[in-house]
Design a protein around this motif. Structure first.
Motif, PDB file in Angstrom:
ATOM      1  N   GLN A  95       0.919  -1.785   0.158  1.00 19.51           N
ATOM      2  CA  GLN A  95       0.232  -0.009  -0.014  1.00 19.51           C
ATOM      3  C   GLN A  95       0.998   0.837   0.222  1.00 19.51           C
ATOM      4  OE1 GLN A  95      -2.600   0.652   3.499  1.00 19.51           O
ATOM      5  NE2 GLN A  95      -4.226   1.073   2.021  1.00 19.51           N
ATOM      6  N   THR A  96       1.793   1.297   1.135  1.00 16.56           N
ATOM      7  CA  THR A  96       2.876   2.758   1.011  1.00 16.56           C
ATOM      8  C   THR A  96       3.271   2.683  -0.576  1.00 16.56           C
ATOM      9  OG1 THR A  96       4.792   0.956   1.363  1.00 16.56           O
ATOM     10  CG2 THR A  96       3.711   2.403   3.709  1.00 16.56           C
ATOM     11  N   GLU A  97       3.973   1.618  -1.359  1.00 18.78           N
ATOM     12  CA  GLU A  97       4.442   1.664  -2.612  1.00 18.78           C
ATOM     13  C   GLU A  97       3.193   2.910  -3.662  1.00 18.78           C
ATOM     14  OE1 GLU A  97       6.904   0.532  -4.407  1.00 18.78           O
ATOM     15  OE2 GLU A  97       7.714   0.390  -2.132  1.00 18.78           O
ATOM     16  N   GLU A  98       2.318   1.809  -4.057  1.00 19.94           N
ATOM     17  CA  GLU A  98       0.918   2.649  -4.224  1.00 19.94           C
ATOM     18  C   GLU A  98       1.205   4.140  -3.895  1.00 19.94           C
ATOM     19  OE1 GLU A  98      -2.694   0.438  -3.476  1.00 19.94           O
ATOM     20  OE2 GLU A  98      -1.911  -1.453  -4.604  1.00 19.94           O
ATOM     21  N   TRP A  99       0.636   4.279  -2.495  1.00 19.26           N
ATOM     22  CA  TRP A  99       0.365   6.087  -2.116  1.00 19.26           C
ATOM     23  C   TRP A  99       1.455   6.697  -2.703  1.00 19.26           C
ATOM     24  CZ3 TRP A  99       0.231   4.840   4.418  1.00 19.26           C
ATOM     25  CH2 TRP A  99      -1.138   4.185   3.908  1.00 19.26           C
ATOM     26  N   SER A 131       2.175  17.368  -0.193  1.00 19.41           N
ATOM     27  CA  SER A 131       3.005  16.199  -0.840  1.00 19.41           C
ATOM     28  C   SER A 131       4.641  15.489  -0.568  1.00 19.41           C
ATOM     29  CB  SER A 131       2.047  15.806  -2.520  1.00 19.41           C
ATOM     30  OG  SER A 131       3.052  17.178  -3.270  1.00 19.41           O
ATOM     31  N   ASP A 132       4.982  16.675  -1.225  1.00 14.12           N
ATOM     32  CA  ASP A 132       6.343  16.538  -0.797  1.00 14.12           C
ATOM     33  C   ASP A 132       6.843  16.410   0.787  1.00 14.12           C
ATOM     34  OD1 ASP A 132       7.503  17.379  -2.579  1.00 14.12           O
ATOM     35  OD2 ASP A 132       7.981  19.380  -2.888  1.00 14.12           O
ATOM     36  N   ASP A 133       6.591  17.060   1.759  1.00 16.64           N
ATOM     37  CA  ASP A 133       6.653  15.798   2.920  1.00 16.64           C
ATOM     38  C   ASP A 133       6.207  14.722   3.039  1.00 16.64           C
ATOM     39  OD1 ASP A 133       7.497  18.462   3.770  1.00 16.64           O
ATOM     40  OD2 ASP A 133       5.531  19.002   4.726  1.00 16.64           O
ATOM     41  N   VAL A 134       4.909  14.626   3.049  1.00 14.01           N
ATOM     42  CA  VAL A 134       4.471  13.348   3.350  1.00 14.01           C
ATOM     43  C   VAL A 134       5.453  12.241   2.714  1.00 14.01           C
ATOM     44  CG1 VAL A 134       2.226  11.537   2.515  1.00 14.01           C
ATOM     45  CG2 VAL A 134       1.742  14.492   3.416  1.00 14.01           C
ATOM     46  N   SER A 178       8.243  11.270   1.956  1.00 13.97           N
ATOM     47  CA  SER A 178       9.408  11.503   2.643  1.00 13.97           C
ATOM     48  C   SER A 178       8.721  10.716   3.909  1.00 13.97           C
ATOM     49  CB  SER A 178      10.602  12.675   2.558  1.00 13.97           C
ATOM     50  OG  SER A 178       9.475  13.705   4.195  1.00 13.97           O
ATOM     51  N   GLU A 179       7.611  10.860   4.295  1.00 10.91           N
ATOM     52  CA  GLU A 179       7.089  10.038   4.964  1.00 10.91           C
ATOM     53  C   GLU A 179       6.821   8.772   4.865  1.00 10.91           C
ATOM     54  OE1 GLU A 179       4.779  12.045   8.464  1.00 10.91           O
ATOM     55  OE2 GLU A 179       4.452  13.995   7.250  1.00 10.91           O
ATOM     56  N   LYS A 199       8.110   6.872   2.400  1.00  2.40           N
ATOM     57  CA  LYS A 199       9.042   6.708   2.367  1.00  2.40           C
ATOM     58  C   LYS A 199      10.140   6.231   3.584  1.00  2.40           C
ATOM     59  CE  LYS A 199      10.207   8.638  -2.100  1.00  2.40           C
ATOM     60  NZ  LYS A 199      10.598   8.929  -3.215  1.00  2.40           N
ATOM     61  N   VAL A 200      10.329   6.697   4.417  1.00  2.00           N
ATOM     62  CA  VAL A 200      10.653   5.760   5.614  1.00  2.00           C
ATOM     63  C   VAL A 200       9.767   4.679   6.193  1.00  2.00           C
ATOM     64  CG1 VAL A 200      10.685   6.742   7.891  1.00  2.00           C
ATOM     65  CG2 VAL A 200      11.578   8.003   6.689  1.00  2.00           C
ATOM     66  N   HIS A 201       8.460   5.703   6.306  1.00  2.00           N
ATOM     67  CA  HIS A 201       7.489   4.714   6.800  1.00  2.00           C
ATOM     68  C   HIS A 201       7.458   2.516   6.100  1.00  2.00           C
ATOM     69  CE1 HIS A 201       3.807   2.199   8.526  1.00  2.00           C
ATOM     70  NE2 HIS A 201       3.791   2.480   6.855  1.00  2.00           N
ATOM     71  N   ARG A 202       8.003   3.106   4.721  1.00  2.00           N
ATOM     72  CA  ARG A 202       8.074   1.787   3.798  1.00  2.00           C
ATOM     73  C   ARG A 202       9.428   1.122   4.190  1.00  2.00           C
ATOM     74  NH1 ARG A 202       9.642   2.613  -2.644  1.00  2.00           N
ATOM     75  NH2 ARG A 202      11.291   3.694  -1.061  1.00  2.00           N
ATOM     76  N   THR A 203      10.074   1.666   4.387  1.00  2.00           N
ATOM     77  CA  THR A 203      11.805   1.127   4.501  1.00  2.00           C
ATOM     78  C   THR A 203      11.435   0.622   6.203  1.00  2.00           C
ATOM     79  OG1 THR A 203      12.671   3.167   3.632  1.00  2.00           O
ATOM     80  CG2 THR A 203      14.195   1.788   5.952  1.00  2.00           C
ATOM     81  N   GLU A 204      11.024   1.009   6.703  1.00  2.00           N
ATOM     82  CA  GLU A 204      11.060   0.553   8.798  1.00  2.00           C
ATOM     83  C   GLU A 204       9.578  -0.999   8.531  1.00  2.00           C
ATOM     84  OE1 GLU A 204      11.267   0.013  12.091  1.00  2.00           O
ATOM     85  OE2 GLU A 204      12.533   1.300  11.472  1.00  2.00           O
ATOM     86  N   LEU A 205       8.686  -0.632   6.827  1.00  2.00           N
ATOM     87  CA  LEU A 205       8.189  -2.008   6.783  1.00  2.00           C
ATOM     88  C   LEU A 205       9.025  -3.067   6.338  1.00  2.00           C
ATOM     89  CD1 LEU A 205       4.922  -0.843   5.595  1.00  2.00           C
ATOM     90  CD2 LEU A 205       5.126  -1.811   7.514  1.00  2.00           C
TER      91      LEU A 205
END
Length: 144
Positions: A19-23, A70-73, A75-76, A78-84
């Motif tokens: 889902q983060t990939e889709e976002w 959209s820029d701020d979100v 980066s957030e 991408k950090v979340h995806r890395t943690e997952l």
């Protein structure tokens, strides 16, 4: 822990990851749309009369706000995806309470962006409908 519960948690982490990939794809597309709309409307705004300046300023402000959001979100996310991905790689699937909270928070933010883009498009389409471009397509065809 029960094997079925572990599988369910792992599947949930995978679903959140995809889902983060889709976002990311969506937000990157929204940025491209905003860039296009920004150039389109700024060219139109710069070439029109001074009437309806408040309306035009709303477009500029809303566009800037959505761009920053959209820029701020992005980066957030991408950090979340890395943690997952880290949780999945380390098979540490039981320690994901914080990532669940983060995921829900980002879901809300991406929904706000999606709705903001939708509102911006509606406003832009209404503006273009109310202020049509003065373009004579017949002359272009005749010149060809």
């Amino acid at each position: 822990m029960n094997e079925n519960v572990q599988k369910l948690q792992k599947d949930k982490l995978k679903a959140m990851y995809f889902q983060t990939e889709e976002w990311i794809e969506d937000v990157e597309f929204y940025e491209e749309e905003l860039e296009f709309f920004n150039s389109l409307i700024s060219n139109r705004i710069n070439t029109t009369t001074i009437e309806d300046l408040n309306h035009k300023e709303i477009y500029r402000n809303k566009d800037n706000l959505l761009w920053k959001l959209s820029d701020d979100v992005l980066s957030e996310i991408k950090v979340h995806r890395t943690e997952l991905a880290r949780l999945l790689d380390t098979k540490n699937i039981t320690e994901n309470i914080e990532e669940n909270k983060t995921h829900l928070h980002l879901l809300e933010k991406t929904d706000k962006i999606r709705n903001g883009i939708k509102q911006l498009k509606k406003a832009l389409f209404k503006y273009v409908k109310d202020h049509p471009f003065k373009f004579q397509f017949d002359t272009v065809i005749e010149e060809l």
